[in-house]
Design a protein around this motif. Structure first.
Motif, PDB file in Angstrom:
ATOM      1  N   SER A  39      32.702  34.704  48.601  1.00 10.75           N
ATOM      2  CA  SER A  39      33.286  35.704  47.710  1.00 10.75           C
ATOM      3  C   SER A  39      32.779  35.503  46.287  1.00 10.75           C
ATOM      4  O   SER A  39      32.256  34.447  45.947  1.00 10.75           O
ATOM      5  CB  SER A  39      34.810  35.598  47.725  1.00 10.75           C
TER       6      SER A  39
ATOM      7  N   TYR B 117      35.251  42.254  42.210  1.00 11.51           N
ATOM      8  CA  TYR B 117      35.382  41.151  43.161  1.00 11.51           C
ATOM      9  C   TYR B 117      35.003  41.637  44.552  1.00 11.51           C
ATOM     10  O   TYR B 117      35.044  42.846  44.835  1.00 11.51           O
ATOM     11  CB  TYR B 117      36.804  40.586  43.170  1.00 11.51           C
TER      12      TYR B 117
ATOM     13  N   ASP C  51      34.059  36.832  42.099  1.00 12.59           N
ATOM     14  CA  ASP C  51      35.063  37.496  41.267  1.00 12.59           C
ATOM     15  C   ASP C  51      34.610  37.331  39.836  1.00 12.59           C
ATOM     16  O   ASP C  51      34.432  36.205  39.379  1.00 12.59           O
ATOM     17  CB  ASP C  51      36.423  36.842  41.482  1.00 12.59           C
TER      18      ASP C  51
ATOM     19  N   GLY D 239      36.230  44.637  48.637  1.00 13.94           N
ATOM     20  CA  GLY D 239      36.230  44.372  47.209  1.00 13.94           C
ATOM     21  C   GLY D 239      36.521  45.603  46.389  1.00 13.94           C
ATOM     22  O   GLY D 239      36.865  46.664  46.916  1.00 13.94           O
TER      23      GLY D 239
ATOM     24  N   GLN E 215      35.088  38.845  35.665  1.00 21.16           N
ATOM     25  CA  GLN E 215      35.837  39.635  34.701  1.00 21.16           C
ATOM     26  C   GLN E 215      35.107  39.593  33.382  1.00 21.16           C
ATOM     27  O   GLN E 215      34.423  38.607  33.073  1.00 21.16           O
ATOM     28  CB  GLN E 215      37.240  39.064  34.522  1.00 21.16           C
TER      29      GLN E 215
ATOM     30  N   HIS F 218      36.570  44.286  35.712  1.00 22.85           N
ATOM     31  CA  HIS F 218      36.820  43.368  36.828  1.00 22.85           C
ATOM     32  C   HIS F 218      36.101  43.846  38.088  1.00 22.85           C
ATOM     33  O   HIS F 218      36.134  45.016  38.439  1.00 22.85           O
ATOM     34  CB  HIS F 218      38.325  43.293  37.099  1.00 22.85           C
TER      35      HIS F 218
END
Length: 123
Positions: free
Chosen positions: A115, A34, A117, A26, A119, A32
């Protein structure tokens, strides 16, 4: 002396057993973050690096195929979000930031595969 050193190494090793992850891949940059992972165990926390005085929007997508995971959003010691995650999840939350408040995103997991993610940007 040798015994003290060996006991210190053993104690450190035992304390680290509860917090391990395999195949963590990641990135964490301003705006951001992730990661993908296998067998995520323990805690991973990230500071939001907004640096702006305006309100901003935090948008998060998670995918969990196995295990347990939850996400928390904190402003200092105050918990703004505490959510158990399952399957595919999406979270969207608007945060005001008049004093450049420090926010933290925390993931807590037990044998989690998947996972996340997220932002954040001014809106």
């Amino acid at each position: 002396m040798k015994l003290t050193f060996l006991l210190l190494i053993l104690q450190t090793s035992v304390l680290q057993l509860a917090n391990y992850t395999y195949k963590w891949q990641g990135s964490d940059v301003a705006g951001h973050c992730y990661a993908g992972f296998e067998d995520f165990n323990g805690k991973q926390d990230f500071r939001l690096k907004s640096g702006v005085r305006d309100a901003f929007l935090l948008e998060m997508k998670t995918r969990l195929s196995k295990g347990k995971m939850k996400v928390q959003l904190k402003e200092g010691s105050k918990i703004l979000l505490d959510k158990e995650l399952a399957g595919r999840d999406t979270v969207s939350i608007r945060l005001s930031n008049p004093d450049k408040t420090k926010y933290k995103v925390i993931f807590l997991a037990s044998h989690a595969y998947g996972s996340f993610d997220y932002q954040y940007r001014t809106k």
